[in-house]
Structures are given as C-alpha cells and as structure tokens.
Design an enzyme around this catalytic site. Sequence first.
Site, PDB file in Angstrom:
ATOM      1  N   LYS A   8       0.828  -1.218   0.000  1.00 53.38           N
ATOM      2  CA  LYS A   8       0.000   0.000   0.000  1.00 53.38           C
ATOM      3  C   LYS A   8       0.852   1.252   0.000  1.00 53.38           C
ATOM      4  CE  LYS A   8       0.583   1.240   4.611  1.00 53.38           C
ATOM      5  NZ  LYS A   8       1.290   2.444   5.074  1.00 53.38           N
ATOM      6  N   ASP A 132      -2.841  -1.845  10.126  1.00 55.57           N
ATOM      7  CA  ASP A 132      -2.976  -1.797   8.661  1.00 55.57           C
ATOM      8  C   ASP A 132      -3.537  -3.085   8.069  1.00 55.57           C
ATOM      9  OD1 ASP A 132      -1.785   0.626   8.551  1.00 55.57           O
ATOM     10  OD2 ASP A 132       0.166  -0.084   7.809  1.00 55.57           O
TER      11      ASP A 132
HETATM   12  O1  C5P Z   1      -0.753  -1.590  14.866  1.00 59.31           O
HETATM   13  P1  C5P Z   1       0.692  -1.800  14.601  1.00 59.31           P
HETATM   14  O2  C5P Z   1       1.225  -3.076  15.196  1.00 59.31           O
HETATM   15  O3  C5P Z   1       1.067  -1.653  13.170  1.00 59.31           O
HETATM   16  O4  C5P Z   1       1.456  -0.614  15.363  1.00 59.31           O
HETATM   17  C1  C5P Z   1       2.818  -0.598  15.649  1.00 59.31           C
HETATM   18  C2  C5P Z   1       3.121   0.532  16.626  1.00 59.31           C
HETATM   19  O5  C5P Z   1       2.875   1.796  15.996  1.00 59.31           O
HETATM   20  C3  C5P Z   1       2.204   0.553  17.857  1.00 59.31           C
HETATM   21  O6  C5P Z   1       2.729  -0.205  18.900  1.00 59.31           O
HETATM   22  C4  C5P Z   1       2.149   2.010  18.209  1.00 59.31           C
HETATM   23  O7  C5P Z   1       3.311   2.386  18.929  1.00 59.31           O
HETATM   24  C5  C5P Z   1       2.234   2.706  16.872  1.00 59.31           C
HETATM   25  N1  C5P Z   1       0.923   3.093  16.324  1.00 59.31           N
HETATM   26  C6  C5P Z   1       0.253   4.192  16.860  1.00 59.31           C
HETATM   27  N2  C5P Z   1      -0.959   4.573  16.332  1.00 59.31           N
HETATM   28  C7  C5P Z   1      -1.491   3.915  15.276  1.00 59.31           C
HETATM   29  C8  C5P Z   1      -0.822   2.795  14.707  1.00 59.31           C
HETATM   30  C9  C5P Z   1       0.384   2.421  15.260  1.00 59.31           C
HETATM   31  O8  C5P Z   1       0.738   4.819  17.816  1.00 59.31           O
HETATM   32  N3  C5P Z   1      -2.643   4.345  14.757  1.00 59.31           N
END
Ligand code: C5P
Length: 273
Positions: A8, A132
Amino acid sequence: MKIAVPYKINLGLHILRKRNDGYHDLETVFLAVPDGDELVLEEADSLSMTCSDASLPTDATNLCMKAALALQAVTQTTKGAKIHLEKRVPFGAGLGGGSADAALVLKGLCELWQLETSPETLFHIAASLGSDVPFFLDATPQFGYGRGELLQPLDYAFPFHLVVAMPNAFVSTAEAYRAITPNDQNRANLCKLVLSNDLARWRNELVNDFEAPIMALYPEIMTLKQQILDFGAGYAAMSGSGAAVFGVFEDAEHATNAKRWLSGNAVRVVGEH
Ligand code: C5P
C-alpha cells in the site's frame, strides 16, 4: 495455492491525536499497489513457514504465522499448512508489506481450510494483528481512520503512473510515532483532495504528517523525494511512516525514466505501475 500480495501507499496521512491506549487516531487514504510479495499455501498436518529472506524469522513471531495461529484458535480447526513467503517488499518502508502478508494468509487459509469465517470475525483477527492489516482484506481504495483499522470504501480510480522507491534507510513505526506531534485542528478533507486528481493541489495540500519529522532524522528520504520530483513527478511523498517514497506521474515516459535513473543510483525501486 499461489497468492499475489499487494502493498500500500498512503495518499495523505494525518496523525490527529494520541489515545489513552497508546495508539494514535489518524486519517488516511489507502491505495493498494499490485506486485508485492508472493505467498504459497499448501495444506499440511501442522503449521510451518519458510521465507526467501533468511533475515526474517519464520517462527510464531512472524506476522504470517501469527495470522495462521489466530485463525486456527478462533475457528478451532485442526488443519495445518505450509506457508512459503517470497519477500519482495522491503520492511521499514511504510508500504505495509508485513500487514499485507498477514491479511492474505488469513484469506488464503480460509479458502484452503474451507472455513466459513464471517467478515466480522476476519476483521477482528486482522485488527488484532496490526492497524494496517484490515485494509488488505479488501485492498480497494479506502479512507482509513481510528488507528487505521476502521475503513470506508472510496470510489476512486487512480489514473496516474506510480514509481515506488526505497532509500538507504529503515524507519520503525514505533520510532516514527515517537517523532510526531499530533494535530487535529483545521485539517484538509483527504478524500476530497484525493478525488480531485489535481496534482497541483496534492503538492500544496496533501500531507503526510510523518514526512517532516522523519526527513529531519533521515535526510536521504528528502533527497529521494526531490529526485523523483526533478524527474517530472506531479506529486511525491513518503508512504506511511517511511522510508519508501512514491512519485505520481501524469505520463508513463517520465515514470519510466525516473525508474531507470533511480535503479542505477543505488536506490531500490519497489515497483512501477
Ligand atoms: O498496529 P501496529 O502493530 O502496526 O502498530 C505498531 C506501533 O505503531 C504501535 O505499537 C504504536 O506504537 C504505533 N501506532 C500508533 N498509532 C497507530 C498505529 C500504530 O501509535 N494508529
């Protein structure tokens, strides 16, 4: 079963506010790009994984294995699978490669194991794997909000040529969020902006909030963006939390020239479409 996995880019990305659960509320337009990784799934007695990239773990810490294990647990199936991942999309890129793999493992195993998992259940498993991941269950243009897992389909056809390139830098998502100051005041309407297909407006108004703070840490990302613009892109931006940069071109010739030059200059070109 062979599965072509997309990746993406984000057309605009606003980080609105920090939440109590540690995540951030955001808004973005997700666009899927074809020709990312490739998955091969085969039914087996137990669950196992191999990967073309030896630097990636293939145990239960890999997002593909996490997806398969979560699906097994939720559906209580006793079936297993051999998962092979041909890794092509770089990580630390903001291209959602790992998230896409996980989503396509979920969808692929539902088919392979002949499960009748509801879209709601699949969504919940996907959202538990990463913010995502739900986008890739459908991978049509979507307005993403919440922490990125909430989606509204956007009736949009991307009419341009795209070049996606990866500089010599890797950005971790958590690091990128630490570098950012959220802002929920007076933000542009991302969907309207994208739908305008007006690249002059995109240049002036379509913003990825991660760009300025991450480019300050990794100047090579800014250099790459400038090079892509110098090759005649009508718009260029970092994708997600970086470090990949994409260029949007009105005509195929400029896009091909940019791709050729970038490939010869130690920049990994992920794709041209
Ligand atoms: O959801 P994902 O595992 O991809 O997120 C990785 C890290 O990115 C989370 O632990 C968080 O620190 C940060 N994050 C965030 N806000 C989001 C998505 C991700 O703070 N909307």
